[in-house]
Design a protein around this motif. Structure first.
Motif, PDB file in Angstrom:
ATOM      1  N   PHE A 156      23.943 -25.736 155.846  1.00 18.46           N
ATOM      2  CA  PHE A 156      23.089 -26.049 154.518  1.00 18.46           C
ATOM      3  C   PHE A 156      24.134 -25.557 153.526  1.00 18.46           C
ATOM      4  O   PHE A 156      24.715 -24.306 153.379  1.00 18.46           O
ATOM      5  N   LEU A 157      24.276 -26.197 152.461  1.00 15.58           N
ATOM      6  CA  LEU A 157      25.142 -25.632 151.297  1.00 15.58           C
ATOM      7  C   LEU A 157      24.515 -25.402 150.024  1.00 15.58           C
ATOM      8  O   LEU A 157      23.365 -26.567 149.678  1.00 15.58           O
ATOM      9  N   ASN A 158      24.848 -24.390 149.295  1.00 12.61           N
ATOM     10  CA  ASN A 158      24.128 -24.333 147.989  1.00 12.61           C
ATOM     11  C   ASN A 158      24.895 -23.481 147.079  1.00 12.61           C
ATOM     12  O   ASN A 158      24.997 -22.358 147.092  1.00 12.61           O
ATOM     13  N   PHE A 159      25.848 -24.369 146.497  1.00 12.05           N
ATOM     14  CA  PHE A 159      26.862 -23.587 145.579  1.00 12.05           C
ATOM     15  C   PHE A 159      27.425 -24.801 144.643  1.00 12.05           C
ATOM     16  O   PHE A 159      27.213 -26.005 144.866  1.00 12.05           O
ATOM     17  N   GLY A 160      28.124 -24.302 143.622  1.00 12.90           N
ATOM     18  CA  GLY A 160      28.741 -25.085 142.527  1.00 12.90           C
ATOM     19  C   GLY A 160      27.746 -25.503 141.420  1.00 12.90           C
ATOM     20  O   GLY A 160      28.110 -26.556 140.795  1.00 12.90           O
ATOM     21  N   HIS A 161      27.237 -24.354 140.793  1.00 19.49           N
ATOM     22  CA  HIS A 161      26.193 -24.410 139.867  1.00 19.49           C
ATOM     23  C   HIS A 161      26.898 -24.293 138.458  1.00 19.49           C
ATOM     24  O   HIS A 161      26.337 -24.254 137.426  1.00 19.49           O
ATOM     25  N   ALA A 162      28.186 -23.916 138.383  1.00 16.58           N
ATOM     26  CA  ALA A 162      29.087 -24.079 137.186  1.00 16.58           C
ATOM     27  C   ALA A 162      28.295 -23.373 136.098  1.00 16.58           C
ATOM     28  O   ALA A 162      28.113 -22.090 136.361  1.00 16.58           O
ATOM     29  N   HIS A 163      28.117 -23.400 135.121  1.00 17.91           N
ATOM     30  CA  HIS A 163      27.665 -22.820 133.930  1.00 17.91           C
ATOM     31  C   HIS A 163      26.097 -22.385 134.006  1.00 17.91           C
ATOM     32  O   HIS A 163      25.340 -21.826 133.233  1.00 17.91           O
TER      33      HIS A 163
END
Length: 417
Positions: A375-382
């Protein structure tokens, strides 16, 4: 996908705010959790933000006409944007994808997805903080977008229209009313858009420590180590890290800007950039800021923190391991001094962190087809601080069989393939 068996273990790679919120949502469901990170929980990128928890930060970075504003961000007041020569070539395809996201129909689609994860942020943080004795870390606040040119402050802009359509309580104020709300703000600001129903965290770093302590009390195991690789086994996953390999039934990658390096062996296309942000903090500022205040021209946000006043923001695209640009410190001090004339700026502390940013302003959130239990949970930027609790909740629901994958298609790890 494995059955919703709470006896099965889950390893979370990354102990930032996203990883911690994911762990808490899994622990609440009785799942055994191990969290692995090279550093202390919540003390890297997660600790350096301006503390804004905004259910109404539901407008992506790319908007209609954004291309016309780029020269001003590169060379105008505060030089809010910079691009390191070593990533200039990579910025061409990513920049093109970013500009393509600026059509109104696409902005509205992304905004709908953002509202799913930003909308419940305050209530979920209240839930995670409940019983810790540190509930006061989260405080009610306005989010003030302050404009030097009053003609630019209007509610007809697409971003404000979207918020209003979704029910946000927004007020357009002039100089006199702005001075009542934030008396320390410079008179150079002629008007502001005041977004109500917000909150702010008085110390993002301490929030990370508090949530990590709660996770430990609920049974989470923390391990401080560098993760060097992951490998699918016949049943579950093997994690290669300093100190020896570990095994887990399920694996959640929450390593922010470092996540793509673990996924190169998959067939995913991960167009993520390390968008570096900075802050300066003044430990004896001599003034107090009542709310979170954005200087719209300089693209920075000011907040009163437990450690003083923090000015955070800007966007620098650079190699993930490049040293901080020391010129940013002096620039941020100048911006702070111009925004708050009576601010005492002696001996500021300086910090840099790396936002994991995708062109569409959305994280990668979900399971990876063909790789059971990953599972992936990343890349939330600002938006990491405000998206973290709902992102963690969605992953926990997915792992435990409560959430159908099609409900989070907008965040699909496959969307760039």
């Amino acid at each position: 996908m494995p059955p919703p068996d709470t006896d099965a273990s889950a390893a979370i790679l990354g102990a930032g705010i996203v990883g911690l919120c994911t762990a808490l949502s899994l622990l609440e469901r009785g799942v055994r959790v191990r969290i692995i990170d090279r550093g202390e929980p919540g003390q890297e990128t997660s600790m350096g933000n301006a503390g804004v928890v905004s259910p109404w930060s539901i407008v992506p970075q790319s908007l209609p006409g954004i291309w016309r504003k780029i020269p001003g961000q590169l060379f105008g007041h505060g030089r809010a944007l910079s691009i390191h020569p070593k990533v200039a070539a990579r910025m061409i395809p990513c920049g093109w994808r970013f500009l393509q996201q600026g059509r109104e129909a696409q902005v509205r689609r992304v905004s709908e997805a953002m509202s799913q994860v930003c909308g419940p942020s305050i209530e979920l943080y209240q839930r995670h903080l409940l019983g810790t004795g540190h509930e006061g870390l989260l405080r009610d606040s306005f989010y003030i977008h302050a404009f030097r040119d009053g003609s630019r402050a209007n509610l007809t802009d697409l971003g404000y229209r979207i918020r209003l359509e979704k029910g946000a309580d927004i007020e357009l104020v002039g100089r006199e009313r702005l001075a009542e709300i934030e008396p320390e703000l410079s008179e150079d600001f002629e008007a502001a858009v005041v977004i109500k129903g917000q909150a702010r965290v008085r110390s993002p770093g301490r929030l990370g420590r508090v949530l990590a302590d709660k996770a430990r009390r609920l049974g989470a195991k923390f391990m401080q180590a560098d993760v060097t690789g992951i490998q699918c086994k016949d049943a579950g996953w093997s994690i290669q890290c300093t100190g020896g390999p570990l095994e887990a039934d399920r694996l959640v990658v929450c390593l922010g800007a470092w996540s793509p390096g673990l996924l190169e062996w998959t067939n995913l296309h991960v167009p993520l950039m390390a968008e570096r942000g900075y802050h300066v903090e003044f430990s004896e500022p001599g003034i107090e800021i009542n709310n979170s205040v954005m200087d719209v021209d300089a693209k920075v946000v000011a907040s009163s923190m437990e450690g003083g006043i923090r000015i955070a923001g800007q966007a620098e695209f650079a190699p993930i391991d490049a040293p901080p640009d020391g010129r940013r410190a002096a620039r941020l001090v100048q911006i702070a001094k111009a925004a708050f004339r009576d601010l005492q700026t002696d001996r500021p502390s300086f910090w840099m962190g790396r936002r994991p940013s995708f062109p569409d302003s959305l994280p990668m959130l979900g399971d990876v087809p063909g790789h059971q239990g990953l599972f992936l949970n990343f890349g939330h930027a600002h938006y990491g601080l405000m998206m973290a609790p709902k992102s963690g909740e969605l992953i926990a629901q997915l792992i435990c069989g409560e959430q159908a994958g099609h409900k989070i298609n907008d965040f699909s790890p496959n969307r760039f393939c």
